[in-house]
Design a protein around this motif. Sequence first.
Motif, PDB file in Angstrom:
ATOM      1  N   LEU A 135       0.834  -1.197   0.000  1.00  0.00           N
ATOM      2  CA  LEU A 135       0.000   0.000   0.000  1.00  0.00           C
ATOM      3  C   LEU A 135       0.871   1.250   0.000  1.00  0.00           C
ATOM      4  N   ALA A 136       1.844   1.300   0.879  1.00  0.00           N
ATOM      5  CA  ALA A 136       2.715   2.475   0.981  1.00  0.00           C
ATOM      6  C   ALA A 136       3.520   2.678  -0.307  1.00  0.00           C
ATOM      7  N   GLN A 137       3.913   1.600  -0.944  1.00  0.00           N
ATOM      8  CA  GLN A 137       4.737   1.710  -2.153  1.00  0.00           C
ATOM      9  C   GLN A 137       3.939   2.023  -3.410  1.00  0.00           C
ATOM     10  N   THR A 138       2.641   1.813  -3.389  1.00  0.00           N
ATOM     11  CA  THR A 138       1.875   1.975  -4.629  1.00  0.00           C
ATOM     12  C   THR A 138       0.784   3.032  -4.588  1.00  0.00           C
ATOM     13  N   THR A 139       0.397   3.481  -3.422  1.00  0.00           N
ATOM     14  CA  THR A 139      -0.736   4.398  -3.354  1.00  0.00           C
ATOM     15  C   THR A 139      -0.408   5.771  -3.947  1.00  0.00           C
ATOM     16  N   VAL A 140      -1.431   6.385  -4.484  1.00  0.00           N
ATOM     17  CA  VAL A 140      -1.317   7.772  -4.928  1.00  0.00           C
ATOM     18  C   VAL A 140      -2.200   8.677  -4.067  1.00  0.00           C
ATOM     19  N   ASP A 141      -2.858   8.074  -3.091  1.00  0.00           N
ATOM     20  CA  ASP A 141      -3.690   8.850  -2.176  1.00  0.00           C
ATOM     21  C   ASP A 141      -2.785   9.780  -1.375  1.00  0.00           C
ATOM     22  N   GLU A 142      -2.982  11.072  -1.538  1.00  0.00           N
ATOM     23  CA  GLU A 142      -2.056  12.029  -0.916  1.00  0.00           C
ATOM     24  C   GLU A 142      -2.054  11.960   0.603  1.00  0.00           C
ATOM     25  N   ASN A 143      -3.159  11.554   1.201  1.00  0.00           N
ATOM     26  CA  ASN A 143      -3.181  11.417   2.659  1.00  0.00           C
ATOM     27  C   ASN A 143      -2.309  10.261   3.128  1.00  0.00           C
ATOM     28  N   LEU A 144      -2.220   9.210   2.329  1.00  0.00           N
ATOM     29  CA  LEU A 144      -1.355   8.091   2.677  1.00  0.00           C
ATOM     30  C   LEU A 144       0.090   8.342   2.252  1.00  0.00           C
ATOM     31  N   VAL A 145       0.273   8.989   1.124  1.00  0.00           N
ATOM     32  CA  VAL A 145       1.632   9.301   0.653  1.00  0.00           C
ATOM     33  C   VAL A 145       2.367  10.111   1.717  1.00  0.00           C
ATOM     34  N   ARG A 146       1.658  10.988   2.377  1.00  0.00           N
ATOM     35  CA  ARG A 146       2.234  11.819   3.427  1.00  0.00           C
ATOM     36  C   ARG A 146       2.827  10.964   4.554  1.00  0.00           C
ATOM     37  N   TYR A 147       2.265   9.777   4.761  1.00  0.00           N
ATOM     38  CA  TYR A 147       2.711   8.895   5.848  1.00  0.00           C
ATOM     39  C   TYR A 147       3.464   7.667   5.343  1.00  0.00           C
ATOM     40  N   LYS A 148       3.922   7.713   4.124  1.00  0.00           N
ATOM     41  CA  LYS A 148       4.607   6.568   3.525  1.00  0.00           C
ATOM     42  C   LYS A 148       5.776   6.097   4.385  1.00  0.00           C
ATOM     43  N   ARG A 149       6.621   7.028   4.802  1.00  0.00           N
ATOM     44  CA  ARG A 149       7.782   6.651   5.614  1.00  0.00           C
ATOM     45  C   ARG A 149       7.374   5.962   6.910  1.00  0.00           C
ATOM     46  N   ALA A 150       6.365   6.499   7.561  1.00  0.00           N
ATOM     47  CA  ALA A 150       5.890   5.902   8.818  1.00  0.00           C
ATOM     48  C   ALA A 150       5.304   4.506   8.576  1.00  0.00           C
ATOM     49  N   LEU A 151       4.513   4.359   7.508  1.00  0.00           N
ATOM     50  CA  LEU A 151       3.936   3.052   7.212  1.00  0.00           C
ATOM     51  C   LEU A 151       5.024   2.015   6.946  1.00  0.00           C
ATOM     52  N   LEU A 152       6.032   2.405   6.178  1.00  0.00           N
ATOM     53  CA  LEU A 152       7.124   1.477   5.873  1.00  0.00           C
ATOM     54  C   LEU A 152       7.960   1.176   7.114  1.00  0.00           C
ATOM     55  N   PHE A 153       8.056   2.130   8.022  1.00  0.00           N
ATOM     56  CA  PHE A 153       8.787   1.920   9.275  1.00  0.00           C
ATOM     57  C   PHE A 153       8.040   0.944  10.176  1.00  0.00           C
ATOM     58  N   TYR A 154       6.740   1.153  10.320  1.00  0.00           N
ATOM     59  CA  TYR A 154       5.953   0.336  11.241  1.00  0.00           C
ATOM     60  C   TYR A 154       5.610  -1.050  10.689  1.00  0.00           C
ATOM     61  N   ALA A 155       5.505  -1.199   9.392  1.00  0.00           N
ATOM     62  CA  ALA A 155       5.054  -2.455   8.783  1.00  0.00           C
ATOM     63  C   ALA A 155       5.781  -3.689   9.325  1.00  0.00           C
ATOM     64  N   PRO A 156       7.126  -3.686   9.416  1.00  0.00           N
ATOM     65  CA  PRO A 156       7.790  -4.908   9.895  1.00  0.00           C
ATOM     66  C   PRO A 156       7.836  -5.039  11.417  1.00  0.00           C
ATOM     67  N   GLN A 157       7.292  -4.079  12.132  1.00  0.00           N
ATOM     68  CA  GLN A 157       7.355  -4.147  13.599  1.00  0.00           C
ATOM     69  C   GLN A 157       6.022  -3.745  14.212  1.00  0.00           C
ATOM     70  N   LEU A 158       4.985  -4.405  13.756  1.00  0.00           N
ATOM     71  CA  LEU A 158       3.626  -4.055  14.173  1.00  0.00           C
ATOM     72  C   LEU A 158       3.364  -4.275  15.657  1.00  0.00           C
ATOM     73  N   ASP A 159       4.067  -5.192  16.260  1.00  0.00           N
ATOM     74  CA  ASP A 159       3.831  -5.486  17.676  1.00  0.00           C
ATOM     75  C   ASP A 159       4.727  -4.680  18.604  1.00  0.00           C
ATOM     76  N   GLN A 160       5.604  -3.892  18.039  1.00  0.00           N
ATOM     77  CA  GLN A 160       6.541  -3.093  18.835  1.00  0.00           C
ATOM     78  C   GLN A 160       5.836  -1.844  19.381  1.00  0.00           C
ATOM     79  N   THR A 161       6.178  -1.476  20.598  1.00  0.00           N
ATOM     80  CA  THR A 161       5.725  -0.209  21.152  1.00  0.00           C
ATOM     81  C   THR A 161       6.944   0.579  21.601  1.00  0.00           C
ATOM     82  N   TRP A 162       6.795   1.871  21.698  1.00  0.00           N
ATOM     83  CA  TRP A 162       7.900   2.739  22.122  1.00  0.00           C
ATOM     84  C   TRP A 162       7.413   3.596  23.275  1.00  0.00           C
ATOM     85  N   GLU A 163       8.242   3.719  24.274  1.00  0.00           N
ATOM     86  CA  GLU A 163       7.907   4.521  25.462  1.00  0.00           C
ATOM     87  C   GLU A 163       8.739   5.766  25.478  1.00  0.00           C
TER      88      GLU A 163
END
Length: 163
Positions: A135-163
């Motif tokens: 989704l992050a690599q192919t979308t043209v939806d500008e609301n998602l494109v804005r968060y592309k970096r965050a989506l790609l960052f979180y995708a492989p670590q969905l269960d991780q939390t940060w304090e």
Amino acid sequence: MTTQDRLQQAIHLRETGRAEEARALLLELVASAPDDAQVNYQAAWVHDNLGLEREAIPFYVRAIEKGLADADLEGALLGLGSTYRALGEYAKAIETFKRGIKEFPHNRAFSVFLAIALYNTQQYSESVELLLTHLAQTTVDENLVRYKRALLFYAPQLDQTWE
């Protein structure tokens, strides 16, 4: 009429909504040319179109084994994997989709269908990771494109939390 002519006739029948007639012709062709990859591929395709998934499998397998190449192999692997998944044969589906990804890395459909099969086997993190990444690599939806970096960052670590 040659096998090739009859095969073209069967394809035309399928493409014009006469799948039952195409199926009958393709079954005759498979009987006379059981090792013909194209005949088996078209037989698989028409069986899938008719909702005869279980019957489609041996035709897909034989077509692949007999040397389909390029776009036909790509289509056969996607069709076979989807058929396995639809029938609940998830391990075979996953194996087939992974082969498709390896041989046709440009075709994102393999990864998306793999994500569905992973979901079916309760591999939720891997499933959502694949979907988010594509989704992050192919979308043209500008609301998602804005968060592309965050989506790609979180995708492989969905269960991780940060304090």
